[in-house]
Motif scaffolding. Structure first.
Motif, mmCIF file in Angstrom:
data_model
loop_
_atom_site.group_PDB
_atom_site.id
_atom_site.type_symbol
_atom_site.label_atom_id
_atom_site.label_comp_id
_atom_site.label_asym_id
_atom_site.label_seq_id
_atom_site.Cartn_x
_atom_site.Cartn_y
_atom_site.Cartn_z
ATOM 1 N N TYR A 1 101.019 59.831 71.922
ATOM 2 C CA TYR A 1 101.437 60.747 73.466
ATOM 3 C C TYR A 1 101.738 59.391 74.024
ATOM 4 C CZ TYR A 1 98.187 64.196 71.792
ATOM 5 O OH TYR A 1 97.712 65.792 70.553
ATOM 6 N N LEU A 2 103.606 59.383 74.865
ATOM 7 C CA LEU A 2 103.721 58.435 75.515
ATOM 8 C C LEU A 2 103.700 58.139 76.939
ATOM 9 C CD1 LEU A 2 107.598 58.614 72.649
ATOM 10 C CD2 LEU A 2 105.499 56.969 72.951
ATOM 11 N N PRO A 3 103.678 58.555 77.522
ATOM 12 C CA PRO A 3 103.532 58.639 79.602
ATOM 13 C C PRO A 3 102.012 58.326 79.276
ATOM 14 C CG PRO A 3 104.392 60.571 78.968
ATOM 15 C CD PRO A 3 104.500 60.476 76.633
ATOM 16 N N ILE A 4 100.765 58.618 78.109
ATOM 17 C CA ILE A 4 99.823 57.744 78.086
ATOM 18 C C ILE A 4 99.153 56.672 77.393
ATOM 19 C CG2 ILE A 4 97.161 58.460 77.074
ATOM 20 C CD1 ILE A 4 98.029 60.926 77.116
ATOM 21 N N ILE A 5 100.229 56.610 76.404
ATOM 22 C CA ILE A 5 100.171 54.744 75.898
ATOM 23 C C ILE A 5 100.900 53.761 76.763
ATOM 24 C CG2 ILE A 5 101.093 53.474 74.045
ATOM 25 C CD1 ILE A 5 100.463 55.642 71.966
ATOM 26 N N ILE A 6 101.906 54.052 77.263
ATOM 27 C CA ILE A 6 102.730 53.519 78.543
ATOM 28 C C ILE A 6 102.369 53.066 79.242
ATOM 29 C CG2 ILE A 6 104.928 52.943 79.888
ATOM 30 C CD1 ILE A 6 105.997 54.978 77.268
ATOM 31 N N VAL B 1 111.103 55.442 71.509
ATOM 32 C CA VAL B 1 111.562 54.767 70.374
ATOM 33 C C VAL B 1 112.278 53.286 70.929
ATOM 34 C CG1 VAL B 1 114.645 54.492 69.214
ATOM 35 C CG2 VAL B 1 112.746 56.299 69.290
ATOM 36 N N SER B 2 112.125 53.321 72.065
ATOM 37 C CA SER B 2 111.958 51.994 73.179
ATOM 38 C C SER B 2 111.577 50.779 72.477
ATOM 39 C CB SER B 2 113.471 52.432 74.396
ATOM 40 O OG SER B 2 114.436 52.737 74.488
ATOM 41 N N MET B 3 110.097 52.446 73.423
ATOM 42 C CA MET B 3 109.260 51.649 73.640
ATOM 43 C C MET B 3 108.843 51.061 72.168
ATOM 44 S SD MET B 3 105.084 53.037 74.032
ATOM 45 C CE MET B 3 105.087 53.833 72.384
ATOM 46 N N ILE B 4 108.699 51.375 70.880
ATOM 47 C CA ILE B 4 108.211 50.815 69.142
ATOM 48 C C ILE B 4 109.541 49.758 68.934
ATOM 49 C CG2 ILE B 4 109.434 52.403 67.985
ATOM 50 C CD1 ILE B 4 106.018 51.407 67.852
ATOM 51 N N GLY C 1 105.350 45.094 69.056
ATOM 52 C CA GLY C 1 104.916 44.387 67.701
ATOM 53 C C GLY C 1 105.250 44.834 66.418
ATOM 54 N N PHE C 2 105.449 45.637 66.106
ATOM 55 C CA PHE C 2 105.767 46.398 64.935
ATOM 56 C C PHE C 2 107.146 45.955 64.570
ATOM 57 C CE2 PHE C 2 102.512 49.818 66.561
ATOM 58 C CZ PHE C 2 102.289 50.277 65.002
ATOM 59 N N VAL C 3 108.135 45.935 65.498
ATOM 60 C CA VAL C 3 109.356 45.470 64.399
ATOM 61 C C VAL C 3 108.795 43.693 64.484
ATOM 62 C CG1 VAL C 3 112.224 44.726 64.932
ATOM 63 C CG2 VAL C 3 110.672 46.792 66.129
ATOM 64 N N LYS D 1 118.973 55.971 65.200
ATOM 65 C CA LYS D 1 119.653 55.469 63.711
ATOM 66 C C LYS D 1 119.806 54.125 64.628
ATOM 67 C CE LYS D 1 121.289 55.175 59.082
ATOM 68 N NZ LYS D 1 122.507 55.971 58.083
ATOM 69 N N GLN D 2 121.446 53.670 65.480
ATOM 70 C CA GLN D 2 121.820 52.767 65.984
ATOM 71 C C GLN D 2 121.355 51.485 65.931
ATOM 72 O OE1 GLN D 2 124.460 51.932 64.056
ATOM 73 N NE2 GLN D 2 124.599 53.774 62.343
ATOM 74 N N ARG D 3 120.674 52.006 67.042
ATOM 75 C CA ARG D 3 119.567 50.883 67.849
ATOM 76 C C ARG D 3 118.341 50.585 67.916
ATOM 77 N NH1 ARG D 3 116.194 53.985 73.404
ATOM 78 N NH2 ARG D 3 117.445 54.885 73.090
ATOM 79 N N VAL D 4 118.195 51.541 66.365
ATOM 80 C CA VAL D 4 117.341 50.228 65.847
ATOM 81 C C VAL D 4 116.932 50.207 64.220
ATOM 82 C CG1 VAL D 4 115.460 51.437 63.928
ATOM 83 C CG2 VAL D 4 115.556 53.505 65.631
ATOM 84 N N LYS D 5 118.355 50.146 63.985
ATOM 85 C CA LYS D 5 118.892 48.673 63.613
ATOM 86 C C LYS D 5 119.679 48.006 64.092
ATOM 87 C CE LYS D 5 122.444 49.986 59.924
ATOM 88 N NZ LYS D 5 123.063 50.498 59.607
#
Length: 537
Positions: A17-22, A433-436, A440-442, A496-500
């Motif tokens: 739940y992105l707003p909550i996590i952020i 997507v921006s958050m992940i 640290g996951f990346v 996809k391109q942003r993730v890469k």
């Protein structure tokens, strides 16, 4: 530095739940960042309040007569926390066991072996040794595993981070024998590492973005921040920098004095930097001096919803004196000043002792009348209102108008509103997507990928590393499986391109270094693009 992080376990998170996590991440950063707005001062005083006697007698009764044995220390800690919660969101209690870590983070250095590590498959895996640090000088490399520190076995024991830190830290100049396994060579060896002072940087990057534009990223305002900033500033000027960007995004604050010193470098003489007012209405005004090293030339400060306290002091001083352009999104809105007060048993409180005001007289402190939960959940409100994507969604009372030195209208009561608004990256709803991709996951994912094939990257330069990752879908596919295995549900396909790109940037960071990483990611940063476009006007 000994920087250990534990990788999230599989199935740890069922749904995001992105707003909550952020918002939770934002609140934690601001709480921690705002412990340190005034240097500690020791004060002793005697209270004649009968309330103190009441609390003391209650604790005596519990210790002597309560039917069960209880830990009175934990009761006292709970009581202190409850009292402080009734005051304001930034008056906080620091338990004795947390004091060393809290103090160390703001000191700017510590004594250790100089490695970034995390626990991977229950072994101490080196992400990267600190350049020119003790471990680097001893020949320890990224990907190595530390099996023993002296006679203490470190692998296969599920040791908590604090236990690992205690085994790796020590006195300056002391030596420790490490048993290391190097996977790339399939060998185990012993090496002596001499502990030394390891800097904890508060300036993450200082790079020249083009022939004349310098960029400095400050992550917090610690004891060494001005020293780091000033050195970076002079280095950039020597390279030809004529304009300057100071990036305060996600900077939750720190020592007020450091923000003042940096402002002094940027402002002409005898201008107001900040005002503080205490309980007795005593007002202290701090002015700029004649020591400035960048009083002319274009200046931009980058802020976002996580920029708080000392970051807002610096941004307010620049905005109110019409010295530069504030770029980004409305800042957090924290205008309270704390002082650390020791409680005599190794613990302390950071108590709000004053409010600060920008040069025009505005307080940017948001209301906390409805309690800490609502106060720190402000990010969710901004998210839901669309403020993070459109400047006209920012709601500030018209009654809180103030004038800058040149007569421009600015507002108080809820953070610093930027002069040049830049929305969050992506579309409303794509924050995950921006958050992940900036989490640290990346970092963990890239380390684990490199661990399988480090030799393939050994002799590649920055461009070759990036091209090797970008010119295949292999790492993108692996990452999609990786986050899914860790319980995170995202639709990455349309990004996809942003993730890469972010995966490739992390490969560059771990293999080449921080400067190369920042040069790569800043080239795709929307705020940076907005500033460079504004410079050309």
């Amino acid at each position: 530095m000994e920087n250990g992080d534990i990788r999230p376990k599989n199935n740890q998170v069922n749904k995001i739940y992105l707003p909550i996590i952020i918002a939770i991440a934002l609140a934690a950063g601001v709480i921690m960042g705002n412990f340190f707005n005034v240097f500690s001062g020791n004060r002793t005083f005697i209270s004649k309040s009968s309330h103190k006697n009441k609390l003391n007698r209650l604790m005596d009764f519990i210790e002597s007569d309560y039917v069960d044995n209880v830990n009175t220390d934990s009761i006292v800690d709970l009581t202190v926390n409850n009292i402080l919660e009734k005051l304001d969101p930034h008056s906080v209690y620091i338990a004795k066991e947390d004091m060393q870590q809290v103090a160390q983070s703001m000191k700017g250095d510590f004594v250790g072996i100089g490695v970034n590590f995390y626990m991977y498959k229950d072994s101490v895996a080196i992400i990267k040794p600190v350049p020119q640090g003790p471990s680097d000088k001893a020949g320890i490399k990224a990907g190595d595993r530390i099996l023993f520190a002296g006679n203490d076995q470190l692998y296969g024991r599920k040791l908590p981070n604090d236990s690992l830190f205690s085994k790796l830290k020590g006195e300056e100049g002391s030596s420790i024998e490490l048993t290391v396994y190097r996977k790339t060579e399939g060998k185990q060896f012993k090496v002596n590492v001499v502990r030394d002072i390891i800097p904890i940087k508060s300036v993450d990057a200082a790079v020249l973005l083009d022939n004349k534009t310098g960029y400095i990223k400050i992550n917090r305002f610690a004891e060494t921040t001005y020293q780091e900033f000033h050195k970076a500033l002079l280095d950039l000027k020597s390279q030809g920098a004529e304009s300057l960007m100071i990036d305060l995004r996600d900077n939750g604050g720190g020592y007020l004095e450091m923000a003042v010193d940096i402002a002094d470098d940027l402002l002409q003489d005898d201008l107001v930097i900040v005002k503080t007012k205490n309980k007795k209405d005593r007002e202290d005004i701090t002015y700029s001096t004649d020591k400035g090293d960048f009083e002319n030339g274009k200046l931009y400060l980058l802020i976002n919803e996580n920029s708080a306290s000392a970051s807002e002091i610096l941004a307010g001083a620049i905005q109110d004196n019409d010295r530069g352009t504030i770029v980004g999104r409305r800042s957090f809105g924290k205008g309270l000043v704390q002082r650390e007060m020791p409680l005599g048993d190794g613990s302390a409180v950071r108590l709000t002792v004053a409010r600060y005001y920008t040069p025009s007289g505005r307080s940017i402190q948001r209301s906390y009348a409805h309690g800490g939960d609502e106060y720190f959940n402000d990010f969710s409100k901004r998210y839901e209102s669309g403020e993070l994507y459109a400047a006209d969604s920012i709601k500030i009372a018209d009654t809180l108008k103030y004038k800058t030195l040149k007569g421009r209208t600015v507002y108080g009561g809820g953070g610093i509103i930027p002069d040049l608004f830049v929305p969050m990256e992506g579309k409303h709803g794509d924050e995950g997507v921006s958050m992940i991709m900036q989490s640290g996951f990346v970092s963990y994912f890239v380390f684990e990928e490199l661990d399988k094939q480090r030799k393939e990257f050994s002799f590649l330069n920055e461009k070759e590393v990036a091209d090797k990752v970008l010119n295949t879908d292999k790492y993108y596919a692996h990452f999609a499986k990786y986050i899914s295995a860790n319980g995170l549900i995202f639709d990455l396909a349309k990004h996809k391109q942003r993730v890469k790109f972010y995966i490739a940037a992390e490969f560059v960071k771990q293999l080449i270094g921080d400067s190369a990483y920042y040069k790569m990611v800043l080239g795709e940063d929307n705020m940076i693009k907005a500033v460079l476009a504004d410079e050309k006007k």
